[in-house]
Write a protein that holds these residues in place. Structure first.
Motif: not given
Length: 337
Positions: A80-91, A98-101
């Motif tokens: 799987t992958k991480v980077y693009f917006p997920t959820g409601p698209g907050g900042p 580190r937080k988003h990953i």
């Protein structure tokens, strides 16, 4: 059945035809059809499955996890992958901070129904986060056992080199890159492939049939088929429209004698072609019907003689995009672009 290849310089083997659920699962096809496609992939010997948290805003991961329930986890390779917006698209709902990953990997594992993924990939390069922050987060995920290997997607040669240098200092390696690559789109060949070969990175390529153009179903001078990807406003149409020119479609039709000589369909020829590149570990295929999986798998193990590869080059001519700068041009300028 499908052949296997090593992923980069690692000891991990993956099926050279890998099942991906970018546009289909959670948006284009119903869940029961998606499950039948996944089971058709398993029946054909595909053990490697690729998804991303952003696909259908996390729904694709859930569909894939449900479809793989009951399978022996050790017999699968789940990416799987991480980077693009997920959820409601907050900042902080996007990027490689580190937080988003850290939050994203936990969400992906929950939706996929697994304790770990075999490959966790940076879906794009994040220009707004220090690279060492991103690499440290990936290193921690590996140490925690949440991901066995780390890869990236659509990184330039310079980005791969910088990332690999940091990764090695943190005790892991980038083993793969996931770029677009096909007979018509060869922008990785001048720089990304040579750099990757040097660094022990291999390619998991997406869109080997150029969003369906290389299947030959789009005919010059004719309207696009009803129900085809070119009519899908949920995502497919915007990616394929650049290829729907008569000069390109004429050349694709001219490939039929080459495919016939090899006993392949045009789609099988396209998938087999990307697998001739020794730096390619796997070609990603999607499917909206189980039969498509069985057909694409026939490209595994095919060897295209040099003379036929040269003939393909002659037929496609200047319809091929080769400019190395296209990788950087196609990258998001910021997290929200």
């Amino acid at each position: 059945m499908v052949n296997y290849r090593y992923l980069g310089s690692s000891g991990l083997k993956v099926s050279e035809i890998t099942y991906g659920n970018w546009i289909t699962h959670g948006s284009q096809v119903e869940n029961d059809t998606a499950t039948r496609c996944v089971h058709a992939a398993l029946d054909a010997g595909i053990t490697t499955f690729d998804t991303a948290d952003t696909y259908a805003n996390t729904a694709a991961e859930q569909v894939l996890g449900d479809a793989l329930k009951g399978q022996r986890r050790e017999s699968l390779e789940i990416f799987t992958k991480v980077y693009f917006p997920t959820g409601p698209g907050g900042p902080n709902d996007t990027g490689l901070s580190r937080k988003h990953i850290m939050e994203s990997v936990n969400g992906s594992l929950r939706r996929l129904g697994t304790d770990y993924v075999d490959l966790y990939q940076a879906h794009r390069f994040d220009t707004e986060t220090p690279l060492d922050e991103t690499m440290q987060a990936f290193a921690d995920i590996v140490r925690q056992g949440k991901a066995l290997y780390i890869g990236v997607s659509e990184w330039t040669a310079d980005q791969l080199r910088a990332g690999q240098e940091l990764a090695k200092g943190l005790g892991f390696r980038i083993v793969s890159n996931q770029p677009q690559y096909s007979m018509l789109w060869r922008v990785i060949e001048p720089e990304v492939v040579p750099t990757s070969s040097e660094l022990g990175i291999s390619q998991i390529v997406w869109s080997p049939v150029a969003q369906g153009v290389l299947t030959g179903k789009y005919l010059p001078g004719q309207p696009v088929p009803i129900g085809s990807r070119a009519t899908d406003t949920n995502g497919g149409a915007q990616f394929i429209k650049g290829w729907l020119r008569d000069d390109v479609l004429d050349r694709v039709q001219a490939l039929r004698p080459v495919a016939d000589e090899l006993g392949l369909s045009l789609a099988q020829l396209a998938v087999a072609w990307v697998l001739q590149n020794p730096n390619v570990s796997a070609a990603l295929i999607g499917a909206s019907r189980p039969e498509q999986v069985a057909e694409n798998v026939k490209a595994s193990g095919v060897e295209i003689p040099v003379e036929l590869r040269n003939r393909i080059d002659e037929i496609l001519g200047d319809a091929v995009e080769r400019h190395a700068g296209k990788t950087a041009e196609g990258a998001p300028a910021s997290r929200l672009s």
